[in-house]
Design a protein around this motif. Structure first.
Motif, PDB file in Angstrom:
ATOM      1  N   LEU A  16      -3.261 -22.142  26.428  1.00 37.27           N
ATOM      2  CA  LEU A  16      -3.296 -20.680  26.271  1.00 37.27           C
ATOM      3  C   LEU A  16      -3.916 -20.290  24.932  1.00 37.27           C
ATOM      4  O   LEU A  16      -4.706 -19.343  24.849  1.00 37.27           O
ATOM      5  CB  LEU A  16      -1.890 -20.101  26.412  1.00 37.27           C
ATOM      6  CG  LEU A  16      -1.778 -18.575  26.348  1.00 37.27           C
ATOM      7  CD1 LEU A  16      -2.641 -17.922  27.431  1.00 37.27           C
ATOM      8  CD2 LEU A  16      -0.328 -18.135  26.491  1.00 37.27           C
ATOM      9  N   LEU A  19      -7.630 -20.813  25.071  1.00 36.57           N
ATOM     10  CA  LEU A  19      -8.262 -19.736  25.831  1.00 36.57           C
ATOM     11  C   LEU A  19      -8.361 -18.452  25.003  1.00 36.57           C
ATOM     12  O   LEU A  19      -9.390 -17.765  25.041  1.00 36.57           O
ATOM     13  CB  LEU A  19      -7.467 -19.484  27.112  1.00 36.57           C
ATOM     14  CG  LEU A  19      -8.035 -18.458  28.090  1.00 36.57           C
ATOM     15  CD1 LEU A  19      -9.460 -18.820  28.494  1.00 36.57           C
ATOM     16  CD2 LEU A  19      -7.151 -18.352  29.316  1.00 36.57           C
ATOM     17  N   HIS A 282      -4.311 -17.717  32.943  1.00 30.65           N
ATOM     18  CA  HIS A 282      -5.493 -18.437  32.461  1.00 30.65           C
ATOM     19  C   HIS A 282      -6.764 -17.972  33.160  1.00 30.65           C
ATOM     20  O   HIS A 282      -7.824 -17.869  32.533  1.00 30.65           O
ATOM     21  CB  HIS A 282      -5.310 -19.949  32.678  1.00 30.65           C
ATOM     22  CG  HIS A 282      -4.363 -20.582  31.722  1.00 30.65           C
ATOM     23  ND1 HIS A 282      -2.996 -20.370  31.764  1.00 30.65           N
ATOM     24  CD2 HIS A 282      -4.576 -21.424  30.673  1.00 30.65           C
ATOM     25  CE1 HIS A 282      -2.420 -21.060  30.798  1.00 30.65           C
ATOM     26  NE2 HIS A 282      -3.341 -21.698  30.124  1.00 30.65           N
TER      27      HIS A 282
END
Length: 300
Positions: A16, A19, A282
């Protein structure tokens, strides 16, 4: 020792942070056509250190409170169970939490001095959030809902963009808003299986205070708001039209909206739902990232 460190760091969940920084980097590149790889690596290191720190503090404090011995773990909630299996390593978890927090502080000071001293305000908020999340924020329903989204959206994504682009703008606001809503929902749904155990140690998040059914309504509202925010950002010109690639995630979102309330009070049936929510958290930003890259390439 290495097994303990990797366990309390919760390595699989660090995607996470990768990202968030990747999305900020794509936004900065789209906006300015250039990107400092050295700065990107420093920002990525800071983000990963921050995420590891909050995870390690969470593991340590939940072990110390006894919560880890009460929780029925799923692949997506309830902690890693590392310290339950190796209680003698609790101090190592604390040192990992403190060491990575120190690294966050040093890198934050360096980047603030290099880019903009106003970044210090984000850094101070981040350090406070990392340390206080488990033992203090989890006792306030509203703060508990907002804190994860603020951490990954308003602090990590917005701050990363600020460093990489040199200054914040409405594109940064748009990207951080998306992550804020998605991550608030990620942690909200992850609290559903842990209601009984969390109540015993004094936590007061929304599924405890309102019940899972009402918390499911809030989850649905935030998910709808996320897509409305995406559309508004494109309409207002904050994001390029190519960012609407994120609408490819709608089937996942609609499935969650369909299933969250009927399954809310069935903890045994929740793990697949949690997994689909992780996937959406995601997939949507990854599709926005792809849209930003394509939009920039089309301008070249």
């Amino acid at each position: 020792m290495l097994t303990t460190l990797l366990g309390v760091a919760r390595l699989p969940f660090l995607t996470l942070s990768v990202l968030c920084v990747g999305l900020a980097a794509a936004g900065a590149w789209y906006q300015h056509g250039s990107l400092s790889i050295a700065l990107l690596l420093l920002v990525m290191l800071l983000a990963l250190a921050a995420h590891i720190s909050v995870n390690a503090f969470n593991e340590y404090f939940d072990f110390r409170s006894g919560l880890d011995f009460l929780t029925e773990r799923t692949p997506f909630s309830g902690g890693s169970g590392t310290l339950v299996a190796a209680p003698q390593q609790a101090r190592l978890a604390l040192w990992l939490a403190l060491g990575t927090l120190l690294l966050v502080s040093v890198l934050g000071l360096y980047l603030s001095a290099r880019i903009d001293w106003h970044l210090l305000w984000l850094g101070l908020a981040g350090v406070l959030l990392i340390y206080s999340y488990t033992d203090y924020i989890n006792k306030s329903p509203l703060l508990c809902l907002l804190a994860p989204g603020l951490g990954f959206g308003a602090l990590m994504t917005f701050g990363s963009y600020w460093v990489l682009a040199g200054a914040p703008d409405m594109l940064a606001v748009s990207l951080s808003g998306l992550l804020l809503l998605l991550v608030c929902n990620l942690l909200l749904l992850n609290q559903f299986p842990d209601v009984e155990a969390d109540r015993k140690v004094g936590r007061r998040h929304l599924p405890i205070v309102l019940g899972r059914a009402q918390a499911a309504n809030i989850f649905s509202a935030l998910l709808l708001l996320c897509y409305l925010w995406l559309l508004l950002s494109v309409v207002l010109g904050w994001l390029p039209v190519a960012s609407l690639l994120a609408l490819l995630s709608l089937p996942l979102a609609l499935g969650l909206l369909r299933d969250v309330k009927p399954l809310a009070d069935s903890p045994k049936q929740l793990p697949p739902l949690l997994g689909r929510n992780v996937l959406l958290t995601h997939a949507l930003p990854a599709l926005v990232l792809l849209g930003l890259v394509l939009a920039r390439l089309m301008e070249i």
